[in-house]
Design a protein around this motif. Structure first.
Motif, short mmCIF file in Angstrom:
data_model
loop_
_atom_site.label_atom_id
_atom_site.label_comp_id
_atom_site.label_asym_id
_atom_site.label_seq_id
_atom_site.Cartn_x
_atom_site.Cartn_y
_atom_site.Cartn_z
N GLY A 59 0.83 -1.20 0.00
CA GLY A 59 0.00 0.00 0.00
C GLY A 59 0.86 1.24 0.00
N VAL A 60 0.21 2.38 -0.26
CA VAL A 60 0.92 3.65 -0.33
C VAL A 60 0.04 4.75 0.25
CG1 VAL A 60 0.08 4.07 -2.69
CG2 VAL A 60 2.10 5.28 -1.86
N ALA A 61 0.67 5.71 0.91
CA ALA A 61 -0.02 6.91 1.40
C ALA A 61 0.69 8.11 0.82
CB ALA A 61 0.01 6.97 2.93
N GLY A 91 -3.74 -0.59 5.83
CA GLY A 91 -4.28 0.77 5.81
C GLY A 91 -4.11 1.46 7.15
N SER A 92 -4.33 0.75 8.25
CA SER A 92 -4.20 1.34 9.58
C SER A 92 -2.76 1.78 9.84
CB SER A 92 -4.64 0.34 10.65
OG SER A 92 -6.01 0.02 10.50
N ALA A 93 -1.81 0.94 9.45
CA ALA A 93 -0.40 1.28 9.67
C ALA A 93 0.00 2.48 8.83
CB ALA A 93 0.48 0.07 9.34
N LEU A 94 -0.44 2.52 7.59
CA LEU A 94 -0.12 3.65 6.72
C LEU A 94 -0.75 4.94 7.22
CD1 LEU A 94 -0.43 2.14 3.13
CD2 LEU A 94 1.59 3.29 4.06
N LEU A 95 -2.00 4.86 7.65
CA LEU A 95 -2.68 6.08 8.10
C LEU A 95 -2.01 6.64 9.35
CD1 LEU A 95 -4.97 8.07 7.70
CD2 LEU A 95 -6.43 6.59 9.09
N ALA A 96 -1.62 5.78 10.27
CA ALA A 96 -0.96 6.26 11.49
C ALA A 96 0.35 6.98 11.14
CB ALA A 96 -0.70 5.09 12.43
N ALA A 97 1.13 6.40 10.24
CA ALA A 97 2.40 7.02 9.85
C ALA A 97 2.15 8.31 9.08
CB ALA A 97 3.21 6.04 9.00
#
Length: 310
Positions: A59-61, A91-97
């Protein structure tokens, strides 16, 4: 399988571009565009985070500042997770970062583009994001003949943006047209240098297909064309200066751009239409655009904290 979230590296541009295009086929995304976004728009402070698992990028943010608004402290975070990796914490890990990075940039309110689908909406709302405006993703089949072109009003002539001796009149028209464009965030605080860096110099801007309507040397309407140098064509923005509205100029410039795109070999065109912009929806319906998807802008308030991710 272990998951690592890190700042994107140049080697990630190709797989990330493929991931984004697979998730959002209407977008014009290339490795060159991603590289430019990371270096070519300094006011935006663009930063891309990737979640990496044993089988590659999951995934990517994409994050940055909404620097065009006069309101300080606005930023964006847009997530895409590979379909087969969804529901597994990516998604949760990406959003937190991503939120950590934005907070470190002084962002107090984050905006996110969220597909108008139950799973995506539920993900956003469970994490404190609330819905804003809705966009419709529209597609036009360019293998079908366009409607007959509208007549140009007296004194109006059309040229390609590539033939503008100076893009400053287009900048002025863009700011004027965007002043009352429906949206969650206004475009009211961007100077000419930043506008050139963010729009005129972007690698996906096709100046040959972008069409402007001139009265003397003033740009009174325009239709921006974004392409990947291949099959993809996206209408970036079609706008008319406020004192020139009601004369059919939006149809005129967009027709000329689409006609040029068809002649250049493009076979489908996409556009993003704010669901509350009835005037532009009428223009797109006249061309024959069909809805293929929808998205919402979601927003959340962020706590202020320092960032450990560049």
């Amino acid at each position: 399988m272990a998951l690592t979230v890190r700042a994107a590296a140049p080697r990630d541009a190709v797989p990330v571009a493929g991931l984004l295009r697979a998730a959002e086929p209407h977008l014009v995304v290339t490795p060159e565009l991603l590289a430019w976004q990371a270096t070519g728009k300094p006011a935006e402070r663009f930063g891309m985070l990737v979640a990496e698992a044993g089988d590659g990028i999951a995934g990517v943010a994409r994050t940055g500042l909404l620097h065009e608004s006069a309101e300080p402290g606005l930023g964006f975070v847009n997530l895409v997770v590979r379909r087969e990796r969804r529901g597994r914490g990516v998604g949760s890990a990406l959003l937190a970062a991503a939120e950590e990075r934005l907070a470190g940039l002084g962002v107090r309110r984050a905006y996110a583009r969220v597909a108008d689908e139950p799973a995506a909406v539920s993900f956003a709302e469970r994490r404190g994001y609330r819905p804003g405006r809705r966009n419709l993703i529209l597609r036009l089949d360019l293998t079908v003949a366009l409607p007959a072109p509208p007549a140009a009003p007296p004194g109006v002539r059309l040229i390609a943006a590539a033939d503008l001796p100076d893009p400053h009149p287009l900048y002025e028209a863009d700011l004027d047209a965007a002043a009352d464009e429906p949206g969650d965030v206004g475009m009211d605080e961007i100077d000419y240098a930043d506008w050139r860096a963010a729009y005129w110099d972007r690698p996906d801007l096709d100046r040959r297909l972008t069409t402007v309507a001139l009265v003397d040397d003033e740009v009174v309407a325009f239709s921006v064309a974004l392409t990947d140098g291949g099959a993809a064509y996206l209408s970036g923005m079609t706008g008319t200066r406020r004192e020139w509205r009601g004369r059919g100029l939006a149809r005129l410039v967009k027709h000329a751009s689409l006609r040029s795109a068809r002649s250049a070999g493009h076979r489908q065109a996409f556009t993003v239409n704010d669901a509350g912009n009835d005037a532009m929806r009428a223009v797109n319906e006249w061309f024959g655009y069909q809805r293929v998807a929808a998205e919402r802008r979601y927003l959340a308030e962020l706590p202020r904290r320092p960032s450990s991710i560049a």
